[in-house]
Design a protein around this motif. Structure first.
Motif, PDB file in Angstrom:
ATOM      1  N   ARG A   1       8.118   3.161  11.732  1.00 26.97           N
ATOM      2  CA  ARG A   1       8.639   3.756  10.511  1.00 26.97           C
ATOM      3  C   ARG A   1      10.076   4.220  10.722  1.00 26.97           C
ATOM      4  NH1 ARG A   1       4.934   9.298  10.248  1.00 26.97           N
ATOM      5  NH2 ARG A   1       5.953  10.413  11.977  1.00 26.97           N
ATOM      6  N   ARG A   2      10.794   4.277   9.608  1.00 23.47           N
ATOM      7  CA  ARG A   2      12.162   4.784   9.646  1.00 23.47           C
ATOM      8  C   ARG A   2      12.336   5.766   8.507  1.00 23.47           C
ATOM      9  NH1 ARG A   2      16.997   2.895  11.789  1.00 23.47           N
ATOM     10  NH2 ARG A   2      16.187   0.793  12.120  1.00 23.47           N
TER      11      ARG A   2
ATOM     12  N   THR B   1       8.827  -8.651  18.116  1.00 24.14           N
ATOM     13  CA  THR B   1       9.544  -9.856  17.713  1.00 24.14           C
ATOM     14  C   THR B   1       9.560 -10.080  16.210  1.00 24.14           C
ATOM     15  OG1 THR B   1       8.928 -10.897  19.806  1.00 24.14           O
ATOM     16  CG2 THR B   1       9.677 -12.353  18.029  1.00 24.14           C
ATOM     17  N   PHE B   2       8.416  -9.932  15.582  1.00 22.91           N
ATOM     18  CA  PHE B   2       8.295 -10.258  14.157  1.00 22.91           C
ATOM     19  C   PHE B   2       8.113  -8.981  13.343  1.00 22.91           C
ATOM     20  CE2 PHE B   2       8.190 -14.636  15.024  1.00 22.91           C
ATOM     21  CZ  PHE B   2       7.414 -14.829  16.155  1.00 22.91           C
ATOM     22  N   TRP B   3       8.813  -8.931  12.200  1.00 22.24           N
ATOM     23  CA  TRP B   3       8.812  -7.730  11.366  1.00 22.24           C
ATOM     24  C   TRP B   3       8.576  -8.083   9.910  1.00 22.24           C
ATOM     25  CZ3 TRP B   3       9.898  -2.691  13.179  1.00 22.24           C
ATOM     26  CH2 TRP B   3      10.207  -2.616  14.546  1.00 22.24           C
ATOM     27  N   GLY B   4       7.886  -7.183   9.215  1.00 12.99           N
ATOM     28  CA  GLY B   4       7.760  -7.310   7.772  1.00 12.99           C
ATOM     29  C   GLY B   4       8.947  -6.659   7.086  1.00 12.99           C
ATOM     30  N   GLN B   5       8.934  -6.672   5.766  1.00 14.21           N
ATOM     31  CA  GLN B   5      10.062  -6.145   4.997  1.00 14.21           C
ATOM     32  C   GLN B   5       9.975  -4.642   4.783  1.00 14.21           C
ATOM     33  OE1 GLN B   5       7.401  -7.413   3.628  1.00 14.21           O
ATOM     34  NE2 GLN B   5       6.903  -5.972   1.986  1.00 14.21           N
ATOM     35  N   GLY B   6       8.808  -4.073   5.048  1.00 15.70           N
ATOM     36  CA  GLY B   6       8.642  -2.632   4.930  1.00 15.70           C
ATOM     37  C   GLY B   6       8.039  -2.207   3.604  1.00 15.70           C
ATOM     38  N   THR B   7       7.386  -1.057   3.631  1.00 13.29           N
ATOM     39  CA  THR B   7       6.834  -0.463   2.421  1.00 13.29           C
ATOM     40  C   THR B   7       7.121   1.032   2.456  1.00 13.29           C
ATOM     41  OG1 THR B   7       4.858  -0.250   1.029  1.00 13.29           O
ATOM     42  CG2 THR B   7       4.511  -0.123   3.413  1.00 13.29           C
ATOM     43  N   GLN B   8       7.548   1.573   1.322  1.00 16.51           N
ATOM     44  CA  GLN B   8       7.984   2.964   1.259  1.00 16.51           C
ATOM     45  C   GLN B   8       6.783   3.894   1.087  1.00 16.51           C
ATOM     46  OE1 GLN B   8      11.268   4.425   1.330  1.00 16.51           O
ATOM     47  NE2 GLN B   8      10.055   6.308   1.484  1.00 16.51           N
ATOM     48  N   VAL B   9       6.750   4.929   1.905  1.00 17.36           N
ATOM     49  CA  VAL B   9       5.769   6.007   1.774  1.00 17.36           C
ATOM     50  C   VAL B   9       6.532   7.296   1.555  1.00 17.36           C
ATOM     51  CG1 VAL B   9       3.990   7.360   2.935  1.00 17.36           C
ATOM     52  CG2 VAL B   9       4.031   4.867   3.187  1.00 17.36           C
ATOM     53  N   THR B  10       6.223   7.975   0.469  1.00 12.83           N
ATOM     54  CA  THR B  10       6.874   9.244   0.159  1.00 12.83           C
ATOM     55  C   THR B  10       5.804  10.316  -0.018  1.00 12.83           C
ATOM     56  OG1 THR B  10       8.691   8.099  -0.952  1.00 12.83           O
ATOM     57  CG2 THR B  10       8.449  10.454  -1.372  1.00 12.83           C
ATOM     58  N   VAL B  11       5.941  11.399   0.744  1.00 17.09           N
ATOM     59  CA  VAL B  11       4.975  12.490   0.692  1.00 17.09           C
ATOM     60  C   VAL B  11       5.687  13.729   0.175  1.00 17.09           C
ATOM     61  CG1 VAL B  11       3.270  13.836   1.962  1.00 17.09           C
ATOM     62  CG2 VAL B  11       3.789  11.498   2.675  1.00 17.09           C
ATOM     63  N   SER B  12       5.243  14.206  -0.969  1.00 15.63           N
ATOM     64  CA  SER B  12       5.862  15.388  -1.567  1.00 15.63           C
ATOM     65  C   SER B  12       5.127  16.649  -1.106  1.00 15.63           C
ATOM     66  CB  SER B  12       5.848  15.288  -3.083  1.00 15.63           C
ATOM     67  OG  SER B  12       4.511  15.275  -3.563  1.00 15.63           O
TER      68      SER B  12
ATOM     69  N   GLY C   1       0.775  -1.229   0.000  1.00 18.06           N
ATOM     70  CA  GLY C   1       0.000   0.000   0.000  1.00 18.06           C
ATOM     71  C   GLY C   1       0.804   1.276   0.000  1.00 18.06           C
ATOM     72  N   GLY C   2       2.119   1.159   0.097  1.00 15.39           N
ATOM     73  CA  GLY C   2       2.942   2.360   0.080  1.00 15.39           C
ATOM     74  C   GLY C   2       2.944   3.006  -1.300  1.00 15.39           C
TER      75      GLY C   2
ATOM     76  N   THR D   1       7.241  10.894   5.412  1.00 16.65           N
ATOM     77  CA  THR D   1       8.023  10.090   4.481  1.00 16.65           C
ATOM     78  C   THR D   1       8.945   9.142   5.237  1.00 16.65           C
ATOM     79  OG1 THR D   1       7.958  11.744   2.732  1.00 16.65           O
ATOM     80  CG2 THR D   1       9.782  10.175   2.676  1.00 16.65           C
ATOM     81  N   ALA D   2       8.826   7.844   4.943  1.00 13.00           N
ATOM     82  CA  ALA D   2       9.605   6.824   5.658  1.00 13.00           C
ATOM     83  C   ALA D   2       9.292   5.454   5.065  1.00 13.00           C
ATOM     84  CB  ALA D   2       9.258   6.831   7.142  1.00 13.00           C
ATOM     85  N   VAL D   3      10.079   4.490   5.481  1.00 13.05           N
ATOM     86  CA  VAL D   3       9.714   3.094   5.252  1.00 13.05           C
ATOM     87  C   VAL D   3       8.879   2.657   6.451  1.00 13.05           C
ATOM     88  CG1 VAL D   3      10.528   0.739   4.935  1.00 13.05           C
ATOM     89  CG2 VAL D   3      11.803   2.644   3.923  1.00 13.05           C
ATOM     90  N   TYR D   4       7.713   2.120   6.187  1.00 14.55           N
ATOM     91  CA  TYR D   4       6.793   1.699   7.243  1.00 14.55           C
ATOM     92  C   TYR D   4       6.851   0.178   7.393  1.00 14.55           C
ATOM     93  CZ  TYR D   4       4.818   6.340   7.634  1.00 14.55           C
ATOM     94  OH  TYR D   4       4.642   7.679   7.876  1.00 14.55           O
TER      95      TYR D   4
END
Length: 120
Positions: free
Chosen positions: A38-39, A108-119, A8-9, A91-94
């Motif tokens: 997020r990072r 404990t458990f993490w997904g691979q992340g999805t990028q969100v970019t807000v211009s 969904g990112g 804007t971050a990887v969620y």
């Protein structure tokens, strides 16, 4: 073990909305509290939102309170993060996370992340 896959990112403009999804598989989905982190580039990982096993309790970072909504669908084994009034600072990887304990860190458990970019 729980496997988590985010989706969904994307790239949106400030003020737009976006909904992230996290599909869970493996052990009982309802046995875990779920959260989003997020990072942002050059920054530490940040807690965003959390939802309890039952879905009755939620917790949000002050930076997103009133704009983001976390929810979960037991039938679909999916957690959502509805993000409204997005800002460039969102804007971050969620990342979607799962843990049996109610806490803002140590998931404990993490997904691979999805990028969100807000211009702007």
């Amino acid at each position: 073990q729980v496997q988590l896959v985010e989706s969904g990112g994307g790239l949106v403009q400030a003020g737009d909305s976006l909904r992230l999804s996290c599909a869970a598989s493996g052990r009982s989905f309802m046995g875990y509290h779920m959260a989003w982190f997020r990072r942002a580039p050059g920054k530490d990982r940040e807690f965003v939102a959390m939802i309890s096993r039952s879905g009755e309790n939620v917790d949000y970072a002050d930076s997103v309170k009133g704009r983001f909504t976390i929810s979960r669908d037991k039938a679909k084994n999916t957690v959502y993060l509805q993000m409204n009034s997005l800002k460039p600072e969102d804007t971050a990887v969620y990342y979607c996370t799962a843990d049996p304990h109610w806490r803002r860190d140590g998931f404990t458990f993490w997904g691979q992340g999805t990028q969100v970019t807000v211009s702007s």
